[in-house]
Design a protein around this motif. Structure first.
Motif, PDB file in Angstrom:
ATOM      1  N   VAL A 125      47.298  16.071   0.303  1.00 56.89           N
ATOM      2  CA  VAL A 125      47.649  17.458   0.622  1.00 56.89           C
ATOM      3  C   VAL A 125      49.112  17.555   1.051  1.00 56.89           C
ATOM      4  O   VAL A 125      49.700  16.577   1.508  1.00 56.89           O
ATOM      5  N   THR A 126      49.667  18.759   0.904  1.00 56.31           N
ATOM      6  CA  THR A 126      51.074  18.966   1.251  1.00 56.31           C
ATOM      7  C   THR A 126      51.262  19.867   2.466  1.00 56.31           C
ATOM      8  O   THR A 126      52.275  19.760   3.150  1.00 56.31           O
ATOM      9  N   ASN A 127      50.298  20.731   2.739  1.00 55.67           N
ATOM     10  CA  ASN A 127      50.440  21.680   3.839  1.00 55.67           C
ATOM     11  C   ASN A 127      50.349  20.949   5.182  1.00 55.67           C
ATOM     12  O   ASN A 127      49.355  20.263   5.446  1.00 55.67           O
ATOM     13  N   PRO A 128      51.363  21.097   6.040  1.00 58.66           N
ATOM     14  CA  PRO A 128      51.364  20.383   7.328  1.00 58.66           C
ATOM     15  C   PRO A 128      50.169  20.722   8.227  1.00 58.66           C
ATOM     16  O   PRO A 128      49.633  19.835   8.892  1.00 58.66           O
ATOM     17  N   LYS A 129      49.751  21.984   8.250  1.00 66.06           N
ATOM     18  CA  LYS A 129      48.592  22.353   9.079  1.00 66.06           C
ATOM     19  C   LYS A 129      47.324  21.685   8.573  1.00 66.06           C
ATOM     20  O   LYS A 129      46.501  21.219   9.353  1.00 66.06           O
ATOM     21  N   LEU A 130      47.167  21.648   7.260  1.00 67.78           N
ATOM     22  CA  LEU A 130      45.982  21.009   6.690  1.00 67.78           C
ATOM     23  C   LEU A 130      46.012  19.505   6.954  1.00 67.78           C
ATOM     24  O   LEU A 130      44.982  18.907   7.269  1.00 67.78           O
ATOM     25  N   LYS A 131      47.175  18.895   6.856  1.00 74.88           N
ATOM     26  CA  LYS A 131      47.298  17.468   7.192  1.00 74.88           C
ATOM     27  C   LYS A 131      46.861  17.225   8.633  1.00 74.88           C
ATOM     28  O   LYS A 131      46.135  16.272   8.920  1.00 74.88           O
ATOM     29  N   LYS A 132      47.285  18.102   9.534  1.00 70.79           N
ATOM     30  CA  LYS A 132      46.919  17.951  10.942  1.00 70.79           C
ATOM     31  C   LYS A 132      45.404  18.085  11.118  1.00 70.79           C
ATOM     32  O   LYS A 132      44.785  17.330  11.870  1.00 70.79           O
ATOM     33  N   ARG A 175      48.236  30.605   2.315  1.00 70.96           N
ATOM     34  CA  ARG A 175      49.371  29.686   2.469  1.00 70.96           C
ATOM     35  C   ARG A 175      49.126  28.303   1.872  1.00 70.96           C
ATOM     36  O   ARG A 175      50.034  27.491   1.835  1.00 70.96           O
ATOM     37  N   LEU A 176      47.904  28.051   1.411  1.00 64.97           N
ATOM     38  CA  LEU A 176      47.602  26.754   0.810  1.00 64.97           C
ATOM     39  C   LEU A 176      47.788  26.837  -0.700  1.00 64.97           C
ATOM     40  O   LEU A 176      47.385  27.821  -1.323  1.00 64.97           O
ATOM     41  N   ASN A 177      48.384  25.798  -1.278  1.00 62.50           N
ATOM     42  CA  ASN A 177      48.472  25.779  -2.735  1.00 62.50           C
ATOM     43  C   ASN A 177      47.082  25.491  -3.304  1.00 62.50           C
ATOM     44  O   ASN A 177      46.136  25.231  -2.554  1.00 62.50           O
ATOM     45  N   ASP A 178      46.957  25.540  -4.614  1.00 62.46           N
ATOM     46  CA  ASP A 178      45.634  25.389  -5.231  1.00 62.46           C
ATOM     47  C   ASP A 178      44.976  24.059  -4.886  1.00 62.46           C
ATOM     48  O   ASP A 178      43.792  24.012  -4.552  1.00 62.46           O
ATOM     49  N   ALA A 179      45.729  22.976  -4.965  1.00 59.76           N
ATOM     50  CA  ALA A 179      45.159  21.650  -4.694  1.00 59.76           C
ATOM     51  C   ALA A 179      44.729  21.533  -3.232  1.00 59.76           C
ATOM     52  O   ALA A 179      43.649  21.012  -2.932  1.00 59.76           O
ATOM     53  N   ASP A 180      45.558  22.019  -2.321  1.00 58.31           N
ATOM     54  CA  ASP A 180      45.209  21.977  -0.901  1.00 58.31           C
ATOM     55  C   ASP A 180      43.991  22.851  -0.618  1.00 58.31           C
ATOM     56  O   ASP A 180      43.146  22.503   0.209  1.00 58.31           O
ATOM     57  N   SER A 181      43.893  23.971  -1.310  1.00 55.77           N
ATOM     58  CA  SER A 181      42.737  24.862  -1.130  1.00 55.77           C
ATOM     59  C   SER A 181      41.445  24.178  -1.538  1.00 55.77           C
ATOM     60  O   SER A 181      40.416  24.340  -0.877  1.00 55.77           O
ATOM     61  N   VAL A 182      41.497  23.406  -2.612  1.00 58.69           N
ATOM     62  CA  VAL A 182      40.296  22.686  -3.060  1.00 58.69           C
ATOM     63  C   VAL A 182      39.852  21.701  -1.983  1.00 58.69           C
ATOM     64  O   VAL A 182      38.673  21.647  -1.619  1.00 58.69           O
ATOM     65  N   VAL A 183      40.786  20.940  -1.449  1.00 58.08           N
ATOM     66  CA  VAL A 183      40.451  19.961  -0.404  1.00 58.08           C
ATOM     67  C   VAL A 183      39.921  20.679   0.834  1.00 58.08           C
ATOM     68  O   VAL A 183      38.898  20.290   1.400  1.00 58.08           O
ATOM     69  N   ALA A 184      40.598  21.743   1.253  1.00 57.24           N
ATOM     70  CA  ALA A 184      40.166  22.488   2.441  1.00 57.24           C
ATOM     71  C   ALA A 184      38.759  23.050   2.250  1.00 57.24           C
ATOM     72  O   ALA A 184      37.931  22.989   3.159  1.00 57.24           O
ATOM     73  N   ARG A 185      38.468  23.588   1.062  1.00 59.01           N
ATOM     74  CA  ARG A 185      37.135  24.131   0.786  1.00 59.01           C
ATOM     75  C   ARG A 185      36.068  23.046   0.849  1.00 59.01           C
ATOM     76  O   ARG A 185      34.977  23.265   1.379  1.00 59.01           O
TER      77      ARG A 185
END
Length: 116
Positions: free
Chosen positions: A31-38, A93-103
């Motif tokens: 993932v690239t989003n800093p909040k999601l990484k956290k 604020r999440l890109n498509d790839a980050d959204s998939v992981v977050a979901r």
């Protein structure tokens, strides 16, 4: 151990390892989003002994056995992180790839929290 659908259905299909430390590292690297990484850092414990090291697996273990893995258990943390992930996904604020992981992580948490 209850199977983690996120791992079973998604990670195994991509050939990613499922040990807690390697899974955590692979999620963080994916993932690239800093909040999601956290959030991933907070939700996946390296060198865990229960399941994949996820908060969701800790919740399942605590509910199944009655044994708390921390002084307060993991349910409240799971609820708070579920709400945070929902907010992240709704923010756009999440890109498509980050959204998939977050979901996928969100679905795993929701599954663990719905187990009675």
């Amino acid at each position: 151990m209850v199977a983690n659908r996120f791992i079973t259905n998604e990670m195994m299909d991509t050939g990613l390892e499922k040990s807690p430390t390697s899974l955590r590292r692979q999620l963080l690297d994916s993932v690239t989003n800093p909040k999601l990484k956290k959030r991933i850092d907070q939700l996946y414990r390296p060198n865990a002994k229960i399941g994949t090291g996820s908060t969701a697996d800790a919740i399942r273990h605590e509910r199944r056995t009655g044994e708390l893995l921390s002084s307060k258990g993991h349910t409240q943390k799971g609820i708070e992180m579920r709400n945070a992930l929902r907010k992240d996904l709704q923010s756009g604020r999440l890109n498509d790839a980050d959204s998939v992981v977050a979901r996928q992580i969100l679905e795993d948490l929701e599954d663990a929290l719905s187990d009675k």
